[in-house]
Scaffold this motif. Sequence first.
Motif, PDB file in Angstrom:
ATOM      1  N   ARG A 222       0.832  -1.205   0.000  1.00 41.62           N
ATOM      2  CA  ARG A 222       0.000   0.000   0.000  1.00 41.62           C
ATOM      3  C   ARG A 222       0.864   1.251   0.000  1.00 41.62           C
ATOM      4  O   ARG A 222       0.583   2.220  -0.709  1.00 41.62           O
ATOM      5  N   PHE A 223       1.934   1.212   0.856  1.00 40.72           N
ATOM      6  CA  PHE A 223       2.826   2.370   0.905  1.00 40.72           C
ATOM      7  C   PHE A 223       3.465   2.620  -0.452  1.00 40.72           C
ATOM      8  O   PHE A 223       3.517   3.760  -0.923  1.00 40.72           O
ATOM      9  N   ARG A 224       3.942   1.527  -1.086  1.00 41.39           N
ATOM     10  CA  ARG A 224       4.598   1.686  -2.381  1.00 41.39           C
ATOM     11  C   ARG A 224       3.619   2.228  -3.407  1.00 41.39           C
ATOM     12  O   ARG A 224       3.959   3.092  -4.228  1.00 41.39           O
ATOM     13  N   SER A 225       2.363   1.735  -3.351  1.00 43.35           N
ATOM     14  CA  SER A 225       1.350   2.221  -4.285  1.00 43.35           C
ATOM     15  C   SER A 225       1.093   3.705  -4.077  1.00 43.35           C
ATOM     16  O   SER A 225       1.060   4.486  -5.034  1.00 43.35           O
ATOM     17  N   LEU A 226       0.902   4.106  -2.791  1.00 45.58           N
ATOM     18  CA  LEU A 226       0.685   5.524  -2.489  1.00 45.58           C
ATOM     19  C   LEU A 226       1.919   6.347  -2.799  1.00 45.58           C
ATOM     20  O   LEU A 226       1.832   7.479  -3.294  1.00 45.58           O
ATOM     21  N   PHE A 227       3.076   5.759  -2.492  1.00 46.47           N
ATOM     22  CA  PHE A 227       4.355   6.437  -2.710  1.00 46.47           C
ATOM     23  C   PHE A 227       4.518   6.800  -4.178  1.00 46.47           C
ATOM     24  O   PHE A 227       4.874   7.932  -4.520  1.00 46.47           O
ATOM     25  N   GLU A 228       4.221   5.826  -5.054  1.00 51.84           N
ATOM     26  CA  GLU A 228       4.418   6.071  -6.479  1.00 51.84           C
ATOM     27  C   GLU A 228       3.248   6.847  -7.089  1.00 51.84           C
ATOM     28  O   GLU A 228       3.419   7.545  -8.079  1.00 51.84           O
ATOM     29  N   ALA A 229       2.038   6.703  -6.483  1.00 54.58           N
ATOM     30  CA  ALA A 229       0.875   7.384  -7.046  1.00 54.58           C
ATOM     31  C   ALA A 229       0.756   8.832  -6.592  1.00 54.58           C
ATOM     32  O   ALA A 229      -0.082   9.571  -7.088  1.00 54.58           O
ATOM     33  N   SER A 230       1.590   9.229  -5.653  1.00 54.22           N
ATOM     34  CA  SER A 230       1.496  10.581  -5.106  1.00 54.22           C
ATOM     35  C   SER A 230       1.723  11.630  -6.194  1.00 54.22           C
ATOM     36  O   SER A 230       2.594  11.488  -7.058  1.00 54.22           O
ATOM     37  N   ALA A 231       0.890  12.674  -6.143  1.00 53.57           N
ATOM     38  CA  ALA A 231       1.062  13.789  -7.087  1.00 53.57           C
ATOM     39  C   ALA A 231       2.252  14.644  -6.712  1.00 53.57           C
ATOM     40  O   ALA A 231       2.690  15.482  -7.497  1.00 53.57           O
ATOM     41  N   GLU A 232       2.768  14.447  -5.504  1.00 52.68           N
ATOM     42  CA  GLU A 232       3.931  15.199  -5.041  1.00 52.68           C
ATOM     43  C   GLU A 232       5.190  14.348  -5.193  1.00 52.68           C
ATOM     44  O   GLU A 232       5.146  13.119  -5.130  1.00 52.68           O
ATOM     45  N   GLY A 233       6.312  15.012  -5.378  1.00 55.47           N
ATOM     46  CA  GLY A 233       7.581  14.301  -5.367  1.00 55.47           C
ATOM     47  C   GLY A 233       7.952  13.934  -3.932  1.00 55.47           C
ATOM     48  O   GLY A 233       7.800  14.748  -3.026  1.00 55.47           O
ATOM     49  N   ILE A 234       8.398  12.692  -3.714  1.00 57.18           N
ATOM     50  CA  ILE A 234       8.788  12.242  -2.374  1.00 57.18           C
ATOM     51  C   ILE A 234      10.188  11.668  -2.456  1.00 57.18           C
ATOM     52  O   ILE A 234      10.500  10.855  -3.329  1.00 57.18           O
ATOM     53  N   CYS A 235      11.031  12.068  -1.484  1.00 54.39           N
ATOM     54  CA  CYS A 235      12.405  11.565  -1.428  1.00 54.39           C
ATOM     55  C   CYS A 235      12.718  11.223   0.026  1.00 54.39           C
ATOM     56  O   CYS A 235      12.452  12.020   0.928  1.00 54.39           O
ATOM     57  N   ILE A 236      13.249  10.013   0.265  1.00 57.28           N
ATOM     58  CA  ILE A 236      13.654   9.576   1.593  1.00 57.28           C
ATOM     59  C   ILE A 236      15.162   9.815   1.714  1.00 57.28           C
ATOM     60  O   ILE A 236      15.939   9.367   0.871  1.00 57.28           O
TER      61      ILE A 236
END
Length: 965
Positions: free
Chosen positions: A418-432
């Motif tokens: 679920r996290f990966r799905s949300l992570f990749e589907a996010s309209a915002e750029g996310i960086c860890i």
Amino acid sequence: MSDIPKSKLQLLNKKASLNKKAGKNISGTKKASRTELPLDIKGNAGSISKGLPYIVISFDKKGTYLKIVETSGQKLLFKSAKNILGKTVHDVFSKQLADLFLENINKVIKTKRPVTIEYKILVKRTEHLFSATISAVDKNSVTAIILDITSHEHSKETGKNTLQLLRLAWENSNDGMRLTNSHGTIIKVNKAYCQLVGKTKRELEGKSLDIVYSKGFKNTAAKTHQEIFNDVDTNSYHEYEATLWNKKALWFGISSSFFKIANQEPCLLCIFNDITERKINEVKITQAFSLLNATIESTADGILVVDLKGTITGMNQKFIKMWNIPLALTDSKKEDKLLQLLSNKLKEPDKFISRINWLYEFSESESIDTIEFKDGKIFERYSIPQKIDNKVVGRVWNFRDITQKKISEEALIESEKRFRSLFEASAEGICIISDKSEECNDRFCNLLGRKKEEIIGRPPWEFCPEIQPNGISSKEYMLEKINLAHMGIPQYFYWQYKYSNNSLIDTEVSVKSVVVGKKNLIQATIHDITERKRFEKIQNALYKISEAVNTTEDIQTLYSDIHEVIKSLMAANNFYIALYDEEENILTFPYFLDEYDQPPMPRKPGGGLTEYVLKTGKDYIITSEEDLELREKGVVDLVGEPAAVWVGVALKHEGHIRGVMAVQDYYNKNAYGEIEKQILVFVSEQIALAIDRKRTSDELINYTKQLKANKDLLEERARELAHLNSQLAESERRLQDLNISKDKLFSIIAHDLKGPFQPLLGISDILVEEYDSLASEERVKFIKEMNNSLKNQYKLLENLLDWSRLQTGRMPYSPENINLFETVESNFQIFKPKSESKNITLLNSVPQNIFVFADVYMLQSIIQNLVSNSIKFTNNSGTITAKAKSEGDKVVISISDTGVGISKSDIDKIFKIDMQYTTLGTEKEKGTGLGLIICKELVEKNGGKIWIESEINTGSEFFITLPGR
């Protein structure tokens, strides 16, 4: 399944054996049968064979030869003692004789009582009779003195030889030997005893036995000796700890026997063995067993130990509880019954049993697998062979309940999906982030125009300009924000990234601390605001243009100011404004800057692109290819140097085309797009308005001049204005069906447009008729009053323009997320000169992280109207404060002042178009009465509400609600 060390398994097996022996090897006297010595020390020496040698041998409890004392007698039985060492009695004697020896060896070890046996063997084809006296050394070994008693001749010589042999055995024994009388006097000691107690024979023989012990132990030693001596007919073995004269603490194992020589008083023979090391090891073993037992019982795993015969040799309480095993079954120790119970609980019992059988077949193998229960439980099963002395003696099974672990793992896998799905589907750029980029989503990669492998493993500031807009280095600024986030303070800030082509990207970054796999990391969420920033820049520029249009009197200065603003938004080095006089049919170029062409002279309209816009009334972006195509079709002619791209927009106002505004680029055909065209369209409206205003202003000036020469002309102008009012009234009647409020509005406009001309006429009459007699101060006063009246009339017209655009739907509504703090701040800057003139403090108390969802232009107009209104009705040294707070999905905004306030009866009039309400400001400033009405319309168009709270002489507070982000 957890590993059980082999050493622990060996200790586990030895534990039962040690527990059986517990309490038997303690200090004290143990009763023993009388020992029949090979030599009758009581005087019956004739029972010993004449001149026969002896043999001294040490055995362990398995009958293994440990040591053979080097005497002449050994050769009678063994050619070489070395060949015998390490072998057992079964390797040397017949089974019957070996069993006899082994039986008595273990009997002596068990009872601690010496035993004498007789046996016959063939030596060099001759039958010999032997006597063997076996005495315990410690728990694991014995010493046997063996005599050949084949001959029964009893002579003095034989006795002497036998005594000599016994003396040799006495002196050469590894065991300490001591003879004492009933008074505790030491009669005789051997060399081994001297070494044991650390004294010489001279120091010991003839002395009291307490000379051997420390002061604190002397009484105990004497008492123990006396207790043993009281029972002279009993041999014994006992163990005790003693402290010697040199403070050395030792454990002794002592065998005691009573003897009487030639009618003398009895003597006590004590044979001493140093068992200190054994005792220390016993304590260690006991502690180890205790620790092992506690460990096995405290472990979270169930443990089962089974020997090779299928007998259960051990199980812990956890195993019993895990499998819910009945007490009767635990007592039976039968593995087959246990397996039957266990397999009945499983989903795949055959697989469970098959694995067990395989492991028993391949006894050296280890195994780990999982087993599933019918009730849904899951165990992890681990098995290893149990070994003693590297020999497999059984098998250890370890069971661990991993049901929750499996559930957690499955939940974690699902959560990660679920996290990966949300992570990749996010309209915002996310960086860890750690000290480098650990992970990022596709949106972030697209934002930077890079592949994920180019980003992962590199510090985040590598993808940024060296210096941020605030003047701080990207690395320093980013590390500061990361450190604050690690301290539990989330950060939200403006940031510039660098695209792969080195162009800059405007973003808003949110960073917070997260824990991933027990590792403290930073999650950065990046929102691309490049378009918003550009739009804000455009809005700001357009506002400057609008302000210039409203404030600049000189039209040429206005053109220049507009050009400078446009250049801040796009490449506009080549820019011109062309005006068309319809009556004269003349095209002029009042403002023209170009890197190749000179400003054209006024001319009749021709066939150029400028005329193409005038003819069609449309706005165009025309590339060089499209220009060539139009020329080939005969639609346009080439005028001046051809450009790579040309943009032209019509200057329209009130349905009339006043001219054309254009920009062009000679090199880059991608220099302009729809955004640039729309900017020019808006500016064109402002310029067209300015042109009409200028034209109206010129007409008004000319009209005022003519008043002096012809009063009738002024009256004619008044009649013309009245006619215009009549036309407005007619227009008002035509729009009555659309909106009753518009009728009211236009009646107000008609009144306000006409009303100011009466004082204007009066002032102008005075100026015309009495100009020379007026003082300079009076002239200035009259001129200022005329100027203020005209400005107020213009403001009325401007509000009318906004109102008309709202009512006709020409004001576009494009809502977006807007930072409220920045919007208020920019508007405060606009009104700063006006507020400073009245010494009014503008206080922006809006939180920096509050956003509203509204149209940028409309929000600007709302804030401007409210702030302008507050400044107007606030006395010198007052304060105007802007605040905001989130309430659910709405944001409540307030603009408060410390001004004159509004009566309750007048509050209801402010927002009603049919009840025009206007008063003078604190410095006699006039209002149009439309600003707050328009403000209400704009707020409601954005889905909000507006209301007022006010008290006379205290101040007013305007409240607005708008949708939150």
